[in-house]
Design a protein around this motif. Structure first.
Motif, PDB file in Angstrom:
ATOM      1  N   PHE A 175      32.701  25.995  14.364  1.00 40.45           N
ATOM      2  CA  PHE A 175      32.253  24.728  15.100  1.00 40.45           C
ATOM      3  C   PHE A 175      31.132  24.064  14.199  1.00 40.45           C
ATOM      4  CE2 PHE A 175      30.663  28.787  17.176  1.00 40.45           C
ATOM      5  CZ  PHE A 175      29.106  28.446  16.906  1.00 40.45           C
ATOM      6  N   VAL A 176      30.719  23.082  14.689  1.00 38.47           N
ATOM      7  CA  VAL A 176      29.343  22.421  14.140  1.00 38.47           C
ATOM      8  C   VAL A 176      28.413  22.415  15.304  1.00 38.47           C
ATOM      9  CG1 VAL A 176      30.096  20.168  14.332  1.00 38.47           C
ATOM     10  CG2 VAL A 176      28.595  20.767  12.632  1.00 38.47           C
ATOM     11  N   LEU A 177      27.186  22.558  15.033  1.00 38.49           N
ATOM     12  CA  LEU A 177      26.197  22.113  16.223  1.00 38.49           C
ATOM     13  C   LEU A 177      25.430  20.768  15.458  1.00 38.49           C
ATOM     14  CD1 LEU A 177      23.739  25.001  17.143  1.00 38.49           C
ATOM     15  CD2 LEU A 177      25.120  23.679  18.479  1.00 38.49           C
ATOM     16  N   ASN A 178      25.303  19.774  16.473  1.00 38.42           N
ATOM     17  CA  ASN A 178      24.988  18.118  15.959  1.00 38.42           C
ATOM     18  C   ASN A 178      23.767  18.048  17.070  1.00 38.42           C
ATOM     19  OD1 ASN A 178      26.275  17.627  13.664  1.00 38.42           O
ATOM     20  ND2 ASN A 178      28.210  17.123  14.801  1.00 38.42           N
ATOM     21  N   ALA A 179      22.772  17.842  16.606  1.00 36.32           N
ATOM     22  CA  ALA A 179      21.660  17.128  17.498  1.00 36.32           C
ATOM     23  C   ALA A 179      21.667  15.695  17.195  1.00 36.32           C
ATOM     24  CB  ALA A 179      20.152  17.403  17.037  1.00 36.32           C
ATOM     25  N   MET A 180      21.892  14.920  18.256  1.00 36.69           N
ATOM     26  CA  MET A 180      21.995  13.453  18.330  1.00 36.69           C
ATOM     27  C   MET A 180      20.409  12.614  18.506  1.00 36.69           C
ATOM     28  SD  MET A 180      25.227  13.014  20.735  1.00 36.69           S
ATOM     29  CE  MET A 180      25.185  11.141  20.594  1.00 36.69           C
ATOM     30  N   ILE A 181      20.247  12.083  17.625  1.00 35.74           N
ATOM     31  CA  ILE A 181      18.808  11.207  17.586  1.00 35.74           C
ATOM     32  C   ILE A 181      18.675  10.107  16.993  1.00 35.74           C
ATOM     33  CG2 ILE A 181      18.124  12.638  15.690  1.00 35.74           C
ATOM     34  CD1 ILE A 181      15.119  13.194  16.820  1.00 35.74           C
ATOM     35  N   GLU A 182      18.076   9.068  17.460  1.00 27.02           N
ATOM     36  CA  GLU A 182      17.820   7.846  17.057  1.00 27.02           C
ATOM     37  C   GLU A 182      17.330   7.991  15.546  1.00 27.02           C
ATOM     38  OE1 GLU A 182      16.395   9.226  19.722  1.00 27.02           O
ATOM     39  OE2 GLU A 182      16.160   7.618  21.328  1.00 27.02           O
ATOM     40  N   ALA A 183      18.116   7.132  14.747  1.00 29.70           N
ATOM     41  CA  ALA A 183      17.754   7.205  13.136  1.00 29.70           C
ATOM     42  C   ALA A 183      16.305   7.018  12.832  1.00 29.70           C
ATOM     43  CB  ALA A 183      18.575   5.928  12.550  1.00 29.70           C
ATOM     44  N   GLU A 184      15.506   6.279  13.742  1.00 28.70           N
ATOM     45  CA  GLU A 184      14.198   6.056  13.313  1.00 28.70           C
ATOM     46  C   GLU A 184      13.329   7.218  13.635  1.00 28.70           C
ATOM     47  OE1 GLU A 184      15.907   4.227  15.500  1.00 28.70           O
ATOM     48  OE2 GLU A 184      14.824   3.859  17.162  1.00 28.70           O
ATOM     49  N   ARG A 185      14.080   8.130  14.246  1.00 39.13           N
ATOM     50  CA  ARG A 185      13.042   9.291  14.783  1.00 39.13           C
ATOM     51  C   ARG A 185      13.425  10.466  13.528  1.00 39.13           C
ATOM     52  NH1 ARG A 185      12.453   9.810  21.302  1.00 39.13           N
ATOM     53  NH2 ARG A 185      12.359   7.449  21.725  1.00 39.13           N
ATOM     54  N   VAL A 186      14.158  10.093  12.609  1.00 37.77           N
ATOM     55  CA  VAL A 186      14.280  11.008  11.612  1.00 37.77           C
ATOM     56  C   VAL A 186      13.309  10.715  10.406  1.00 37.77           C
ATOM     57  CG1 VAL A 186      15.812  12.240  10.251  1.00 37.77           C
ATOM     58  CG2 VAL A 186      16.611  11.669  12.553  1.00 37.77           C
ATOM     59  N   GLU A 187      12.507  11.263   9.925  1.00 36.34           N
ATOM     60  CA  GLU A 187      11.654  11.052   8.863  1.00 36.34           C
ATOM     61  C   GLU A 187      11.951  11.663   7.571  1.00 36.34           C
ATOM     62  OE1 GLU A 187       7.259  10.483  10.848  1.00 36.34           O
ATOM     63  OE2 GLU A 187       7.605  12.069   9.528  1.00 36.34           O
TER      64      GLU A 187
END
Ligand SMILES: [Zn+2]
Ligand SMILES: [Zn+2]
Length: 166
Positions: free
Chosen positions: A43-55
């Motif tokens: 399986f994969v574990l994916n944390a969904m987050i707004e792109a602008e919240r990834v620096e």
């Protein structure tokens, strides 16, 4: 989970480093055949987050166009040197939402799954814990996401015309 947490991550060689500046919207544990193939695992574990919240703290990922189950494709951001996948964007959502690979965080234990999806193709030896939602395929976001994440989704849709993630 409170919103004022940060989460740092990196590729294996360390060239690309990033920080999630808040908690994610929701964490998927996906048991679909595509994720099994792309990870070589169960399986994969994916944390969904707004792109602008990834620096980005270091390095520049390369973005690789990859087929997806929906047919719209996904873009996988990889370290240009070690090629480890750091996050994906899915065709429908553009770059608005990133699916950050939880295993690339320095402290991946902090983000256990909020839901198990595509359990119809779950490996039979994976025993799911009681208390975490699990669905055979995909799910209705309104039904499972916390109110704060749904509010963030409304704000995101207001800024950009985003369709449901694949
Ligand atoms: Zn690397
Ligand atoms: Zn999947």
């Amino acid at each position: 989970m409170t919103d004022n947490q940060t989460f740092e991550g990196r590729c294996t060689c360390g060239e690309v480093r990033y920080r999630m500046t808040t908690a994610p919207l929701f964490v998927h544990c996906c048991h679909c055949r595509w994720c099994q193939r792309e990870t070589g695992s169960a399986f994969v574990l994916n944390a969904m987050i707004e792109a602008e919240r990834v620096e980005l703290l270091a390095g520049t990922p390369v973005v690789i166009d990859t087929p997806s189950n929906s047919g719209k494709g996904q873009k996988i951001a990889r370290c240009p040197t070690c090629q480890v996948a750091l996050w994906s964007n899915y065709g429908g959502g553009g770059d608005a939402v990133r699916f950050v690979r939880v295993g690339t965080l320095l402290e991946p234990d902090r983000l256990p799954p909020d839901i198990h999806i595509y359990t119809s193709t779950k490996q039979p030896w994976v025993i799911l814990p009681p208390g975490t939602p699990a669905v055979a395929e995909f799910y209705d976001l309104e039904k499972y996401w916390p109110a704060a994440s749904l509010e963030r989704r409304v704000a995101l849709r207001a800024r950009r015309n985003v369709t449901r993630p694949a």
